[in-house]
Enzyme design. Structure first.
Site, PDB file in Angstrom:
ATOM      1  N   LYS A   1       5.591  -3.895  26.047  1.00 12.20           N
ATOM      2  CA  LYS A   1       5.191  -3.755  24.645  1.00 12.20           C
ATOM      3  C   LYS A   1       4.566  -5.068  24.134  1.00 12.20           C
ATOM      4  O   LYS A   1       3.485  -5.063  23.549  1.00 12.20           O
ATOM      5  CB  LYS A   1       6.399  -3.382  23.777  1.00 12.20           C
ATOM      6  CG  LYS A   1       5.996  -3.027  22.357  1.00 12.20           C
ATOM      7  CD  LYS A   1       7.170  -2.959  21.430  1.00 12.20           C
ATOM      8  CE  LYS A   1       7.346  -4.279  20.734  1.00 12.20           C
ATOM      9  NZ  LYS A   1       8.439  -4.324  19.773  1.00 12.20           N
TER      10      LYS A   1
ATOM     11  N   ASP B   1       6.372   0.934  19.775  1.00 11.85           N
ATOM     12  CA  ASP B   1       7.536   0.359  19.114  1.00 11.85           C
ATOM     13  C   ASP B   1       8.323   1.523  18.505  1.00 11.85           C
ATOM     14  O   ASP B   1       8.036   2.689  18.780  1.00 11.85           O
ATOM     15  CB  ASP B   1       7.118  -0.685  18.065  1.00 11.85           C
ATOM     16  CG  ASP B   1       6.509  -0.039  16.822  1.00 11.85           C
ATOM     17  OD1 ASP B   1       6.156   1.170  16.875  1.00 11.85           O
ATOM     18  OD2 ASP B   1       6.397  -0.716  15.787  1.00 11.85           O
TER      19      ASP B   1
END
Ligand code: SF4
Length: 224
Positions: A121, A140
């Site tokens: 991420k 997220d």
């Protein structure tokens, strides 16, 4: 409507609704974004943006972070939470940037992901926003929740969600896709009480119709 068709229509809709969507972390270079992204774990971008001006003024290179005094650094980032782990991650990542990349934050997924404390991420955030490279989709908590509510994935695992999104969202939209979903998650599709009655993409959202009938999101969807 297939998930791919829904994604295509959502792109058109979000473009109109959030023409100025962008990364809400303040940064001026890849190193600053790497640090800000690590600090943003379990913390709001707003809080991170309150801490980073002083931090970025004091630590201008990867070597400066690598050589920072841990106890001092912990105090400097304390308000972002999980400050001990974040200090370890930032110092370790910075040390690896110095040792393996001559002090320059690398610009490939493989190299970024190999830095200690840098997951997929974080790597995607840095690649997409600091280098303009779409090598994946940032997933997220907002992107995960909205992708599920919009029935674009059945998965809970971020990497599986990302793989589903990469199949149905054209690559040129990968970076903006995350911004759009994050913006929508913060402004409309809240975790506990999504504002479906005012939602700009209600017509494209299978969950919204259910929520409108039942009055609130199912507990299973209220993940944050
Ligand atoms: S209709 Fe409701 S659940 Fe669907 S995206 Fe909009 S706010 Fe979220």
């Amino acid at each position: 409507m297939t998930a791919r068709e829904r994604a295509a229509q959502l792109i058109e809709a979000f473009r109109e609704v959030y023409p100025g969507a962008h990364c809400e972390l303040n940064f001026k270079n890849p190193l600053e974004l790497l640090v800000a992204t690590i600090l943003s774990a379990q913390c709001t971008d707003k809080r991170v943006n309150m801490v980073t001006p002083k931090l970025f003024a004091k630590y201008r290179t990867a070597a400066a972070y690598a050589n920072s005094d841990p106890a001092t650094f912990e105090k400097e980032i304390q308000s972002t939470g999980f400050f001990r782990n974040k200090t370890k991650s930032i110092r370790a990542a910075a040390s690896a940037v110095v040792a393996k990349h001559r002090g320059k934050v690398p610009d490939t997924m493989e190299q970024l992901n190999a830095l200690p404390g840098v997951g997929r991420k974080t790597a995607n955030v840095v690649l997409g926003n600091a280098f303009g490279k779409a090598e994946g989709v940032v997933v997220d908590t907002h992107v995960a929740r909205l992708s599920q509510r919009l029935r674009l994935t059945k998965h809970n695992d971020p990497e599986k969600i990302e793989a589903d999104l990469m199949k149905i969202v054209p690559r040129e939209h990968w970076t903006m896709w995350s911004h759009w979903l994050i913006w929508h998650g913060r402004r409309r599709c809240f975790a506990r009480k999504p504002d479906c009655s005012q939602c700009e993409v209600l017509r494209l959202c299978p969950s919204g119709k259910i929520y409108m009938r039942t009055g609130e999101a199912r507990p299973a969807d209220a993940t944050s």
